[in-house]
Design a protein around this motif. Sequence first.
Motif, PDB file in Angstrom:
ATOM      1  N   THR A 103      34.262  39.451  68.204  1.00 67.71           N
ATOM      2  CA  THR A 103      34.452  39.471  66.752  1.00 67.71           C
ATOM      3  C   THR A 103      35.155  40.771  66.377  1.00 67.71           C
TER       4      THR A 103
ATOM      5  N   MET B 288      34.063  43.035  64.670  1.00 72.30           N
ATOM      6  CA  MET B 288      33.081  44.119  64.680  1.00 72.30           C
ATOM      7  C   MET B 288      32.617  44.468  66.091  1.00 72.30           C
TER       8      MET B 288
ATOM      9  N   ASP C 186      31.350  38.270  52.720  1.00 73.50           N
ATOM     10  CA  ASP C 186      31.124  39.715  52.777  1.00 73.50           C
ATOM     11  C   ASP C 186      30.141  40.074  51.664  1.00 73.50           C
TER      12      ASP C 186
ATOM     13  N   ASP D 109      22.429  46.689  57.403  1.00 71.51           N
ATOM     14  CA  ASP D 109      22.618  47.966  58.083  1.00 71.51           C
ATOM     15  C   ASP D 109      21.302  48.470  58.664  1.00 71.51           C
TER      16      ASP D 109
ATOM     17  N   LEU E  54      26.544  49.714  59.686  1.00 72.27           N
ATOM     18  CA  LEU E  54      27.262  49.027  60.755  1.00 72.27           C
ATOM     19  C   LEU E  54      28.771  49.192  60.624  1.00 72.27           C
ATOM     20  N   HIS E  55      29.239  49.404  59.395  1.00 73.02           N
ATOM     21  CA  HIS E  55      30.673  49.589  59.157  1.00 73.02           C
ATOM     22  C   HIS E  55      30.840  50.590  58.020  1.00 73.02           C
TER      23      HIS E  55
END
Length: 236
Positions: free
Chosen positions: A10, A12, A125, A153, A160-161
């Motif tokens: 993915t 991510m 999202d 998160d 995470l991002h």
Amino acid sequence: MFEELDYRPTPMGALSLRRRRDLVSGGDIYEIKLGDEFLMSSLFTASEIALARLGLAALAGTSLDVVVGGLGLGYTARAVLEHAQVGSLLVVDALAEVIEWHQRGLLPLGAELTSDPRCRLVLGDFFAGAASEAGFDTDHPGHRYHAILVDIDHSPKNVLHPSHAALYTVNGLMRLAAHLHPWGVFALWSNDPPDDEFQQTLGEVFATSHTHIVAFDNLRKDGEVTNTVYIAKRGR
């Protein structure tokens, strides 16, 4: 004793679903990993369940509309659906693979979640929805909710991002709060101990806020571990 049920690259990172046999109980343990990080394990679900129960306990009324940010193994979503006053549940996840695993029945709670008419699993999202005027449901732009529960998160400071970090600011939380009914509840799971700075940020946006420490046995010799659930409530 061990089986990798699916593996997907993915944007991510590499996402994998695996099942292993617990040598103590003899039961199956399901785990989701993103790269080398564990996102979720069915061995430890107490705090994910507590996120739903504590968040909804702060509400009154019937036909409650709830959003869960982050599907994972589905334990928060199932705990929401166990609440008799819940009329609808929208679960938003950015990983199509995780939603597919539930729809295909690769995960133990998949059939239960996908067969409940109150529950919709949607690809999206969550953070973009929280920041937008349209909100989380493209079928009903601007719809408001009685509770928004988030488990994505690791914590407000361990995301995470990098794009997720904006949610945990005053401006980010004000945008999220606009998607709640008056007296609506925002609840957040965190792997870290209570964060004084984040609690202060919550206090600038919500009428009331407090934390709950959820303790559980990590099944190793070092004993108990804790997670944190933040509960914040609008007052107008």
